[in-house]
Each structure stands twice: as C-alpha cells, then as structure tokens.
Design an enzyme around this catalytic site. Sequence first.
Site, PDB file in Angstrom:
ATOM      1  N   LEU A   6      43.866  36.567 -17.308  1.00  0.00           N
ATOM      2  CA  LEU A   6      42.811  35.915 -16.529  1.00  0.00           C
ATOM      3  C   LEU A   6      41.496  35.794 -17.288  1.00  0.00           C
ATOM      4  CD1 LEU A   6      43.527  37.656 -13.100  1.00  0.00           C
ATOM      5  CD2 LEU A   6      44.432  35.494 -13.971  1.00  0.00           C
ATOM      6  N   HIS A   7      40.773  34.730 -16.957  1.00  0.00           N
ATOM      7  CA  HIS A   7      39.451  34.482 -17.540  1.00  0.00           C
ATOM      8  C   HIS A   7      38.527  33.967 -16.428  1.00  0.00           C
ATOM      9  CE1 HIS A   7      40.798  30.320 -17.428  1.00  0.00           C
ATOM     10  NE2 HIS A   7      41.823  30.622 -18.205  1.00  0.00           N
ATOM     11  N   HIS A  13      39.791  31.367 -13.940  1.00  0.00           N
ATOM     12  CA  HIS A  13      40.581  31.890 -12.820  1.00  0.00           C
ATOM     13  C   HIS A  13      39.657  32.533 -11.766  1.00  0.00           C
ATOM     14  CE1 HIS A  13      43.682  32.244 -16.175  1.00  0.00           C
ATOM     15  NE2 HIS A  13      44.289  31.484 -15.300  1.00  0.00           N
ATOM     16  N   LYS A  43      41.153  21.738 -14.379  1.00  0.00           N
ATOM     17  CA  LYS A  43      41.474  21.705 -15.809  1.00  0.00           C
ATOM     18  C   LYS A  43      42.894  21.137 -15.982  1.00  0.00           C
ATOM     19  CE  LYS A  43      43.116  24.758 -18.183  1.00  0.00           C
ATOM     20  NZ  LYS A  43      44.167  25.204 -19.068  1.00  0.00           N
ATOM     21  N   SER A  59      40.851  28.648 -21.217  1.00  0.00           N
ATOM     22  CA  SER A  59      42.305  28.577 -21.086  1.00  0.00           C
ATOM     23  C   SER A  59      42.889  29.860 -21.667  1.00  0.00           C
ATOM     24  CB  SER A  59      42.816  27.369 -21.879  1.00  0.00           C
ATOM     25  OG  SER A  59      44.215  27.436 -22.011  1.00  0.00           O
ATOM     26  N   SER A  60      43.924  30.359 -21.024  1.00  0.00           N
ATOM     27  CA  SER A  60      44.558  31.589 -21.531  1.00  0.00           C
ATOM     28  C   SER A  60      45.026  31.406 -22.967  1.00  0.00           C
ATOM     29  CB  SER A  60      45.746  31.963 -20.657  1.00  0.00           C
ATOM     30  OG  SER A  60      45.337  32.086 -19.319  1.00  0.00           O
TER      31      SER A  60
HETATM   32  N1  LIG Z   1      38.797  26.614 -17.354  1.00  0.00           N
HETATM   33  C1  LIG Z   1      39.315  26.528 -16.133  1.00  0.00           C
HETATM   34  N2  LIG Z   1      38.553  26.095 -15.106  1.00  0.00           N
HETATM   35  C2  LIG Z   1      39.067  25.990 -13.860  1.00  0.00           C
HETATM   36  N3  LIG Z   1      40.327  26.308 -13.541  1.00  0.00           N
HETATM   37  C3  LIG Z   1      41.128  26.734 -14.525  1.00  0.00           C
HETATM   38  C4  LIG Z   1      40.660  26.888 -15.870  1.00  0.00           C
HETATM   39  N4  LIG Z   1      41.681  27.350 -16.623  1.00  0.00           N
HETATM   40  C5  LIG Z   1      42.727  27.487 -15.815  1.00  0.00           C
HETATM   41  N5  LIG Z   1      42.405  27.122 -14.553  1.00  0.00           N
HETATM   42  C6  LIG Z   1      43.305  27.077 -13.398  1.00  0.00           C
HETATM   43  O1  LIG Z   1      43.861  28.350 -13.191  1.00  0.00           O
HETATM   44  C7  LIG Z   1      45.140  28.195 -12.566  1.00  0.00           C
HETATM   45  C8  LIG Z   1      46.115  29.040 -13.308  1.00  0.00           C
HETATM   46  O2  LIG Z   1      46.261  28.517 -14.610  1.00  0.00           O
HETATM   47  P1  LIG Z   1      46.903  29.306 -15.794  1.00  0.00           P
HETATM   48  O3  LIG Z   1      47.178  30.702 -15.376  1.00  0.00           O
HETATM   49  O4  LIG Z   1      47.980  28.505 -16.407  1.00  0.00           O
HETATM   50  O5  LIG Z   1      45.693  29.431 -16.825  1.00  0.00           O
HETATM   51  P2  LIG Z   1      45.282  28.535 -18.002  1.00  0.00           P
HETATM   52  O6  LIG Z   1      44.036  29.070 -18.574  1.00  0.00           O
HETATM   53  O7  LIG Z   1      45.352  27.111 -17.550  1.00  0.00           O
HETATM   54  O8  LIG Z   1      46.366  28.814 -19.054  1.00  0.00           O
HETATM   55  P3  LIG Z   1      47.043  27.841 -20.032  1.00  0.00           P
HETATM   56  O9  LIG Z   1      46.421  26.484 -19.922  1.00  0.00           O
HETATM   57  O10 LIG Z   1      46.839  28.454 -21.332  1.00  0.00           O
HETATM   58  O11 LIG Z   1      48.423  27.873 -19.470  1.00  0.00           O
HETATM   59  C9  LIG Z   1      45.467  26.706 -12.605  1.00  0.00           C
HETATM   60  O12 LIG Z   1      45.184  26.141 -11.336  1.00  0.00           O
HETATM   61  C10 LIG Z   1      44.489  26.197 -13.647  1.00  0.00           C
HETATM   62  O13 LIG Z   1      44.146  24.833 -13.465  1.00  0.00           O
HETATM   63  N1  BAL Z   2      48.202  25.925 -16.744  1.00  0.00           N
HETATM   64  C1  BAL Z   2      49.457  25.296 -16.866  1.00  0.00           C
HETATM   65  C2  BAL Z   2      50.585  26.212 -17.129  1.00  0.00           C
HETATM   66  C3  BAL Z   2      51.381  25.835 -18.341  1.00  0.00           C
HETATM   67  O1  BAL Z   2      50.823  25.277 -19.274  1.00  0.00           O
HETATM   68  O2  BAL Z   2      52.603  26.107 -18.384  1.00  0.00           O
END
Ligand SMILES: Nc1ncnc2c1ncn2[C@@H]1O[C@H](COP(=O)(O)OP(=O)(O)OP(=O)(O)O)[C@@H](O)[C@H]1O
Ligand code: BAL
Length: 313
Positions: free
Chosen positions: A39-40, A43, A180, A216-217
Amino acid sequence: MAAPREPEVIRDKAAMRAWSRRRRAEGKTVAVVPTMGYLHQGHLSLISAAAAAASADPVAIVVTIYVNPSQFAPSEDLATYPSDFAGDLRKLASTGVVDAVFNPPDLYVRGAGRRGAASGGAISCLEEAAGDGHETWVRVERLEKGMCGASRPVFFRGVATIVSKLFNIIEPDVAVFGKKDYQQWRVICRMVRDLDFAIEIIGSEIVREADGLAMSSRNVHLSREEREKALSISRSLVDARTGALKGNTDCKQIKNKIVQTLTETGGQVDYVEIVEQESLVPVEQIDGPVVICVAAWFGKVRLIDNIEIDTRS
Ligand SMILES: Nc1ncnc2c1ncn2[C@@H]1O[C@H](COP(=O)(O)OP(=O)(O)OP(=O)(O)O)[C@@H](O)[C@H]1O
Ligand code: BAL
Ligand SMILES: CC(C)(CO)[C@@H](O)C(=O)[O-]
C-alpha cells in the site's frame, strides 16, 4: 486525523460475509476498498474517500488485499508483484478508520486434474479448469477491449470476475476504485450497472508523488534512472492538457507528441489513446470530456497513467 486503530484481519470468506452482515445489522454502511497490497498514499486516499462516502449511517470500512492470479497472463509479473503485509497493516492501522482487512489465501475453487499456469495452453496464472475447478467468468465485452485489454488479454476478465466475487462475499454498499486504473474503473462501473449490483462505485482521483509520478506499487521496481525517465509520462500528459486548453485539440498530433517524448526519454510505449471519458471510444478531436491514457515500459516495469480533459469547462 483519527487515532491509530488495528483493523481486524479476516482470511475466510464465510467469516468475511458474516462480519459484513453484522455491520449492516448494526445499521452501518459497508464500504470496500479492493487492493493487491503493497500500500501507498494512493490506496490510503481511497480509504479516505470511503470514510467520506455520503451516507446517513456510520461507515464500516473493509480493505481487501489479494493478488488475483486470474488477471495475470503467465508472461506477466505475478511472481514478482511486491508485497509487505506487515507494513500494509501498519499503514492501515495508522489511518484509524479501517475496520477490517480481508486477506484470503485463495479465492478460487481448484479442481482435480489441475492444469498449472506453467504448462502449455494456460492463458492466466490461475490453474484453470481441466477438471472441476473455477470456470465462470465475468466479461464487460466492449469496454474490456483496447488499451490495457489489448496488451493484457486476460486482465479485465480476471478483474471483473474477482471484483464480482469480492462483492458477493462482502456485500458492500459502496466500493472505491482509483482513477489511476481508468479503464478498470469504467469496466467496474459498467459491470455494476449491467449486473444490477446494488453498490455505489466511487472513482477517486490519482495521487502523485511530489514530482508528478503517479503512485503505483510497481514503482518500487524502478531504478533511480528509470524513475527519473518515467517522469516524462506525467509531464507529457500535463503538456498535452495545457495545449488542448489553448486550442491544440488534434488527437493525432497530441498522441504523436506524447509517443515521441516517451520514446526519447527511453520509454517503450505500449499505447497512447485519447478516448471519451465514459464510453472509452477513441476520438479524433478534443471537444468534450476525454481522457488521455498512457501505458509505457521503463525497464521491466509497465506503468499506466492518464489525465482527464474537458475543453468546455
Ligand atoms: N496513485 C493512485 N491514485 C489513486 N488510486 C490509486 C493509485 N494507485 C493505485 N490506485 C488504486 O488502488 C486500487 C488498488 O490498486 P493496486 O493495489 O493494483 O495498486 P497499484 O498501485 O495500482 O499497483 P500496480 O499498478 O502496480 O498494480 C485500484 O483501484 C487503483 O486504481
Ligand atoms: N492496478 C491494477 C492491477 C494490475 O495491474 O494487475
Ligand atoms: C481491483 C483489483 C483489486 C482486482 O484484483 C486490482 O485490479 C487492483 O488492485 O487494481
């Protein structure tokens, strides 16, 4: 800010459903924030949006942490997807508003006679039904095509299916998704409309690092140099928006410019598309609410980002 509070960790789907039903019986609105963990602040902003959900009743918030194998193709990065459950729990506790974390070990029925993801013919990382395992899929047929759907062939099928499963288990009143993942958010909205889920979907704004990079994770996998180069994504999107608001509304020109910028900074472009915000239909001219969506590789990391533009407002 609320005082830190440990959320209850629930791993079993029957226990999750019972927890949720109890909260409902207490007169609470149940809000869910689906995630894949690591988480960041992006999230955490979804959790704030859930806490602020317009409701006359108190809100009980569930965050789900589950890396869903069925949305990954065997060639994708399931095996290296980052995780830090203990760190996630600390972050969730620090918000003081999360009531439960749903972290199931597996959400699929695995049949006898499994066909492993590594074996020939598998299209997703879920071991799919060669026998009596999982074989039911939710598809949002038009919206899942194009953009991320074109380069990640099982992605939206996996997302729509796992989100349906989470909705059936948790039975929430509200669910929050980040913009995002713009196409994902629109796919979920359409699925909820078409399948009559009685759930309000909130789309929450993108949270960025101070220098503009969308959180983003997967950013953790960027080297320092790749991270610096990846700033060209948000910069080129902001430039495109500024240009469009000044009258440079020709989509071909805008897309070419973004592709050129990303390529010159060392990115490998997956797609740049300018689409109508709700239908995701590509447009040739910006003269209404559109979103520019980008996916590009920097090193081994595929990043997505987007910017909404409405030249009428
Ligand atoms: N920077 C962000 N701002 C707002 N919402 C976000 C952001 N990053 C992720 N989210 C949202 O968090 C939720 C969970 O996403 P997820 O756990 O895949 O994280 P992520 O950072 O998008 O990871 P990755 O893109 O690396 O898979 C999704 O609804 C995603 O759109
Ligand atoms: N945030 C989207 C999850 C995925 O890339 O699989
Ligand atoms: C919505 C989701 C949790 C489904 O696995 C995932 O795609 C994500 O984290 O964006």
